[in-house]
Design an enzyme around this catalytic site. Structure first.
Site, PDB file in Angstrom:
ATOM      1  N   THR A 283      -3.734  35.512 -13.263  1.00 54.30           N
ATOM      2  CA  THR A 283      -4.452  34.811 -14.506  1.00 54.30           C
ATOM      3  C   THR A 283      -3.593  35.094 -15.627  1.00 54.30           C
ATOM      4  O   THR A 283      -3.927  34.262 -16.559  1.00 54.30           O
ATOM      5  CB  THR A 283      -5.948  35.214 -14.225  1.00 54.30           C
ATOM      6  OG1 THR A 283      -5.903  36.476 -14.589  1.00 54.30           O
ATOM      7  CG2 THR A 283      -6.597  34.736 -13.198  1.00 54.30           C
TER       8      THR A 283
ATOM      9  N   HIS B 263      -8.740  22.192 -17.320  1.00 56.89           N
ATOM     10  CA  HIS B 263      -9.378  21.473 -18.399  1.00 56.89           C
ATOM     11  C   HIS B 263      -9.725  22.765 -19.377  1.00 56.89           C
ATOM     12  O   HIS B 263     -10.150  23.665 -19.110  1.00 56.89           O
ATOM     13  CB  HIS B 263     -10.644  20.940 -17.715  1.00 56.89           C
ATOM     14  CG  HIS B 263     -10.325  19.853 -16.961  1.00 56.89           C
ATOM     15  ND1 HIS B 263     -10.319  18.422 -17.349  1.00 56.89           N
ATOM     16  CD2 HIS B 263     -10.053  19.646 -15.422  1.00 56.89           C
ATOM     17  CE1 HIS B 263      -9.870  17.547 -16.334  1.00 56.89           C
ATOM     18  NE2 HIS B 263      -9.969  18.496 -15.270  1.00 56.89           N
TER      19      HIS B 263
ATOM     20  N   ASN C   3       8.862  28.061   0.480  1.00 56.72           N
ATOM     21  CA  ASN C   3       8.606  28.044   1.924  1.00 56.72           C
ATOM     22  C   ASN C   3       7.492  26.688   2.181  1.00 56.72           C
ATOM     23  O   ASN C   3       7.049  26.285   1.052  1.00 56.72           O
ATOM     24  CB  ASN C   3       8.012  29.352   2.225  1.00 56.72           C
ATOM     25  CG  ASN C   3       9.252  30.065   2.754  1.00 56.72           C
ATOM     26  OD1 ASN C   3       9.664  29.936   3.529  1.00 56.72           O
ATOM     27  ND2 ASN C   3       9.587  31.117   1.920  1.00 56.72           N
TER      28      ASN C   3
END
Length: 179
Positions: A144, A97, A67
């Protein structure tokens, strides 16, 4: 800066600033496939105002929908299965990083999203995550780590809140006119 790098950056600029604003799925998908090198399955739609971080490294299966206003950081590969619904303003990151590196070294780690996944509005998926088949990511969730198939996750960081049924058979083929 080498000419090849300038051309690559210009192609990305055109993609994100011009092509993404054209209200034609057919035209945008043509550009995404032929110029950007994305592998986009049959009956997929990437709605307007989505942005990408590089050419290539994007695979989307049949009937999946991205979307509007999503950010797909495809510096590491993003692989999206079939019948996946990615709601508005979702962010999928594949680069970060190394926090343990003295030189702030960058790294790219792919993201895999299996079939029948539904990702809610403004969810964020971080680099290296696999979202299992049939999982549902609630709106605003911060994913995560890997999501087990058929689970519903929510929160920051995302945690399992319940299970989803496993007999999913729907098509997410969805296109809006002028999107």
């Amino acid at each position: 800066m080498a000419l090849k790098e300038v051309i690559s950056e210009f192609r990305l600029y055109v993609c994100n600033e011009w092509i993404s604003k054209i209200p034609s799925h057919r035209f945008r998908n043509f550009y995404y496939r032929k110029v950007m090198g994305f592998n986009i399955g049959k009956d997929c739609s990437i709605h307007m105002h989505c942005s990408f971080d590089c050419a290539k490294n994007l695979i989307i299966g049949t009937n999946s929908v991205i979307n509007s206003r999503c950010r797909l950081d495809n510096r590491g590969t993003i692989s999206i299965g079939e019948n996946v619904s990615v709601s508005q303003e979702v962010i999928i990151l594949t680069a970060d990083h190394d926090v343990d590196a003295a030189d702030f070294a960058g790294r790219s780690i792919g993201v895999r999203i299996d079939d029948y996944v539904w990702i809610g509005t403004r969810a964020t998926i971080l680099a290296g995550v696999t979202v299992g088949k049939g999982a549902l990511i609630a709106a605003g969730a911060m994913v995560t780590k890997d999501v087990i198939p058929y689970t519903i996750v929510a929160g920051v960081p995302a945690k399992v809140i319940k299970m989803r049924r496993e007999d999913l058979t729907y098509d997410t083929k969805y296109r809006r006119l002028f999107q």
